[in-house]
Design a protein around this motif. Structure first.
Motif, mmCIF file in Angstrom:
data_model
loop_
_atom_site.group_PDB
_atom_site.id
_atom_site.type_symbol
_atom_site.label_atom_id
_atom_site.label_comp_id
_atom_site.label_asym_id
_atom_site.label_seq_id
_atom_site.Cartn_x
_atom_site.Cartn_y
_atom_site.Cartn_z
ATOM 1 N N LEU A 85 124.626 77.290 61.757
ATOM 2 C CA LEU A 85 125.618 77.828 62.686
ATOM 3 C C LEU A 85 126.249 76.632 63.381
ATOM 4 O O LEU A 85 125.549 75.690 63.741
ATOM 5 C CB LEU A 85 124.886 78.703 63.718
ATOM 6 N N GLU A 89 132.055 78.083 65.912
ATOM 7 C CA GLU A 89 132.399 79.168 64.982
ATOM 8 C C GLU A 89 132.899 80.386 65.756
ATOM 9 O O GLU A 89 132.376 80.713 66.823
ATOM 10 C CB GLU A 89 131.196 79.546 64.132
ATOM 11 N N PRO A 90 133.913 81.063 65.189
ATOM 12 C CA PRO A 90 134.483 82.211 65.904
ATOM 13 C C PRO A 90 133.651 83.485 65.728
ATOM 14 O O PRO A 90 133.123 83.740 64.646
ATOM 15 C CB PRO A 90 135.850 82.377 65.236
ATOM 16 N N VAL A 91 133.558 84.235 66.796
ATOM 17 C CA VAL A 91 132.854 85.519 66.754
ATOM 18 C C VAL A 91 133.822 86.602 67.231
ATOM 19 O O VAL A 91 134.470 86.453 68.271
ATOM 20 C CB VAL A 91 131.611 85.506 67.682
ATOM 21 N N HIS A 92 133.913 87.666 66.478
ATOM 22 C CA HIS A 92 134.793 88.774 66.834
ATOM 23 C C HIS A 92 134.251 89.468 68.085
ATOM 24 O O HIS A 92 133.104 89.924 68.100
ATOM 25 C CB HIS A 92 134.840 89.765 65.654
ATOM 26 N N ARG A 124 139.756 89.900 69.876
ATOM 27 C CA ARG A 124 140.012 88.551 69.370
ATOM 28 C C ARG A 124 138.668 87.844 69.146
ATOM 29 O O ARG A 124 137.655 88.511 69.011
ATOM 30 C CB ARG A 124 140.909 87.795 70.347
ATOM 31 N N THR A 125 138.690 86.537 69.125
ATOM 32 C CA THR A 125 137.421 85.831 68.892
ATOM 33 C C THR A 125 137.104 84.880 70.049
ATOM 34 O O THR A 125 137.996 84.449 70.781
ATOM 35 C CB THR A 125 137.457 84.983 67.592
ATOM 36 N N VAL A 128 130.914 80.571 69.471
ATOM 37 C CA VAL A 128 129.485 80.770 69.748
ATOM 38 C C VAL A 128 129.121 80.108 71.076
ATOM 39 O O VAL A 128 128.406 80.683 71.904
ATOM 40 C CB VAL A 128 128.639 80.177 68.591
ATOM 41 N N VAL A 150 124.861 87.875 65.900
ATOM 42 C CA VAL A 150 125.128 86.654 65.129
ATOM 43 C C VAL A 150 123.833 86.083 64.553
ATOM 44 O O VAL A 150 123.744 85.789 63.358
ATOM 45 C CB VAL A 150 125.827 85.589 66.006
ATOM 46 N N ASP B 73 135.771 86.225 61.363
ATOM 47 C CA ASP B 73 134.841 85.430 62.167
ATOM 48 C C ASP B 73 133.735 84.918 61.253
ATOM 49 O O ASP B 73 133.901 84.870 60.033
ATOM 50 C CB ASP B 73 134.332 86.219 63.382
ATOM 51 N N LEU B 74 132.595 84.555 61.854
ATOM 52 C CA LEU B 74 131.556 83.927 61.039
ATOM 53 C C LEU B 74 130.855 84.890 60.092
ATOM 54 O O LEU B 74 129.956 84.481 59.355
ATOM 55 C CB LEU B 74 130.557 83.178 61.926
ATOM 56 N N ARG B 81 136.334 80.556 54.407
ATOM 57 C CA ARG B 81 137.147 80.285 55.610
ATOM 58 C C ARG B 81 137.817 78.920 55.556
ATOM 59 O O ARG B 81 138.680 78.610 56.366
ATOM 60 C CB ARG B 81 136.253 80.364 56.855
ATOM 61 N N VAL B 113 140.280 91.243 64.137
ATOM 62 C CA VAL B 113 139.525 90.198 63.445
ATOM 63 C C VAL B 113 138.642 90.903 62.405
ATOM 64 O O VAL B 113 138.079 91.968 62.687
ATOM 65 C CB VAL B 113 138.646 89.417 64.443
ATOM 66 N N ASN B 114 138.548 90.358 61.229
ATOM 67 C CA ASN B 114 137.846 90.979 60.089
ATOM 68 C C ASN B 114 138.554 92.245 59.621
ATOM 69 O O ASN B 114 137.980 93.037 58.863
ATOM 70 C CB ASN B 114 136.386 91.329 60.414
#
Lengths: 297, 246
Positions: A85, A89-92, A124-125, A128, A150, B73-74, B81, B113-114
């Motif tokens: 990780l 990194e983007p997370v929704h 959006r994102t 982490v 995650v 996203d991840l 990506r 997103v996604n």
């Protein structure tokens, strides 16, 4: 400042001083417990300066409340140090989670007041690292659940097991009411949290870099009515609070000028819902004064 | 190698020609089972998007940028990506319908997103979802309305159903196969095979075909004169040949 026994010329004096401090602490903790009508109380602390370690009901399990977020933080940095990780990194940011009890989806009751910046990112994102920051500093439940998704609950437990941290059990994210009703709760003991924070304080939680980043986040904690409220203004505390209806906890690393830090965990549970309580701050003050007394202060 | 350049500057690639690690993630032509037990062949022909900048600049339709379909996203595999990125050619058809939706609502349509293309390696790709074909979109906001309430979702669902029979609209609900925090629309499992590809040898890479528009673009770049249009068309039609990509 008190010196460690190895540095003290008269070891007998030190032993007497420690015994006196412990006795005094025990008496004052009992007094606080009675005064605040605390139903259950767990305390553990370790002072790196004097190597003094003291505890009271330290293996008693409590509802973790938000102190479980420390375990989530640890798991995030485990994945980071393993290269699984990256922190950017983007997370929704999506308000939809799955209950561990019946696998049904649930949503958090969120609004701009409780979740601030994260609420503004809905749909959006966020990175982490941003989520980790809000999870700890604002105790964001939303950020916590996103990060639990995650890393996954099994990884959180693996991190605790790898570092031999007993006394912390993480089963789920927060506000999973179905699981709560079924008695499936995250639990902590004072000793468990003490072990975790000692590793972070000593740079042993997945290395010095990861530990330093965790300490940095913990130092920015915005809720200061627990341990910091019992300390001099100049003290810096890397900590995480945990408050729900009947429990009020705080666990942190206390940095005071001119001495090594001490790690303190205070877990309290009341028989009925309490509003603001100064119980945690009172215990924190007692321990600080006890250590200051040992130092001749 | 089946590889060419489109009017928007994007190459079309045959995923069988990609590096083995990418091919393993995109699984071109592979059969995937859907939730209902039906099987579908995954897409094989993709646009290659060279950079983030290109994704940001290229418009698929007047109101939809390519990057909007690539927001993940991840949960998406890190290799997917990384640029250059790949998106199935059917993305154009989806964008065409979303543009119609935008016209009907009169407001910007925001993809979650996604909520655009998801590769087979995406963690949400548990079964054959049209997202893996780039023919599905999850819309989380229309204009300023964030789609979180039953009323708003069902209102827009009805509008879309009245707009076209081509789009499947997921009903409102909390269970699997329903949506309660977005609108899901999809065109089913549409794969685009460029006209120059011969489908009698789909199991492996083929020699690079000659693409008609590739020749045309090459001619344009070199300033070769083009055939005049027949007199029956109005003079305005003699302009740029690629209206919606600019």
């Amino acid at each position: 400042m008190a010196k460690s026994p190895a540095q003290t010329p008269d070891a007998v004096d030190v032993r007497q001083s420690v015994a006196k401090a412990e006795q005094s602490l025990y008496a004052s903790v009992l007094a606080i417990r009675g005064r605040h009508e605390i139903e259950r109380l767990g305390i553990a602390f370790y002072d790196a300066e004097t190597t003094l370690q003291w505890s009271y009901n330290a293996d008693l399990a409590f509802h973790a409340a938000s102190t479980m977020k420390l375990a989530v933080l640890l798991a995030v940095f485990r994945q980071y140090t393993r290269g699984e990780l990256t922190l950017d990194e983007p997370v929704h940011v999506r308000n939809k989670f799955v209950s561990i009890y019946d696998r049904k989806p649930y949503m958090l009751d969120i609004n701009r007041d409780t979740e601030g910046e994260i609420y503004d990112h809905l749909g959006r994102t966020m990175s982490v690292k941003q989520l980790a920051y809000y999870m700890i500093t604002c105790s964001s439940n939303f950020a916590t659940n996103l990060l639990v998704d995650v890393v996954g609950v099994p990884v959180i437990q693996t991190a605790l097991d790898e570092l031999k941290i007993d006394g912390i059990r993480v089963l789920r994210g927060v506000e999973d009411h179905g699981a709560f009703e079924a008695g499936l709760n995250n639990e902590v003991t004072a000793n468990g949290l003490l072990k975790l924070l000692r590793l972070v304080a000593e740079g042993k939680a997945y290395g010095e870099e990861a530990s330093a980043q965790m300490r940095e986040i913990l130092l920015d904690q915005r809720y200061k009515s627990g341990i910091p409220a019992g300390l001099p203004q100049a003290a810096r505390v890397a900590h995480k609070t945990g408050n729900i209806s009947t429990v009020h906890h705080d666990a942190g690393i206390v940095y005071l000028e001119g001495r090594k830090p001490y790690v303190l965990v205070i877990l309290t549970q009341f028989s009925s819902e309490t509003g603001r309580t100064t119980a945690v701050a009172d215990v924190s003050r007692d321990i600080y004064e006890c250590l200051a007394g040992m130092n001749g202060g | 190698m089946a590889e060419t350049e489109t009017e928007s500057g994007l190459k079309i690639v045959d995923a069988f020609d990609l590096e083995p690690d990418l091919r393993a993630l995109l699984r071109p032509g592979e059969l995937v089972e859907g939730i209902g037990g039906q099987y579908h062949h995954l897409p094989r022909y993709f646009y290659e998007i060279p950079s983030h900048e290109a994704a940001r600049q290229i418009r698929v339709t007047p109101h939809f940028g390519l990057n909007e379909f690539l927001l993940v996203d991840l949960k998406e595999a890190a290799r997917i990506r990384a640029f250059p990125r790949y998106v199935p050619c059917a993305i154009r058809i989806l964008a065409f319908y979303l543009e119609r939706l935008r016209e009907a609502t009169g407001a910007p349509v925001h993809l979650a997103v996604n909520g655009g293309y998801r590769s087979p390696a995406h963690k949400l790709s548990v079964a054959a979802t049209p997202h893996m074909w780039a023919t599905a979109a999850d819309v989380y906001k229309i204009g300023t309305v964030v789609l979180r309430e039953r009323a708003s979702i069902e209102t827009y669902n009805r509008l879309i159903e009245d707009l076209t029979d081509d789009l499947y609209v997921m009903p409102y609900g909390h269970e699997i196969g329903k949506a309660d925090d977005h609108i899901h629309v999809d065109l089913g499992y549409v794969s685009i095979v460029p006209r120059e590809i011969s489908e009698d040898r789909l199991e492996g890479p083929q020699p690079r075909p000659r693409f008609a528009y590739e020749e045309r673009r090459r001619g344009d770049r070199r300033g070769w004169p083009r055939e005049p249009l027949p007199e029956v068309l109005p003079a305005a039609a003699h302009g740029s040949p690629s209206g919606h990509d600019k």
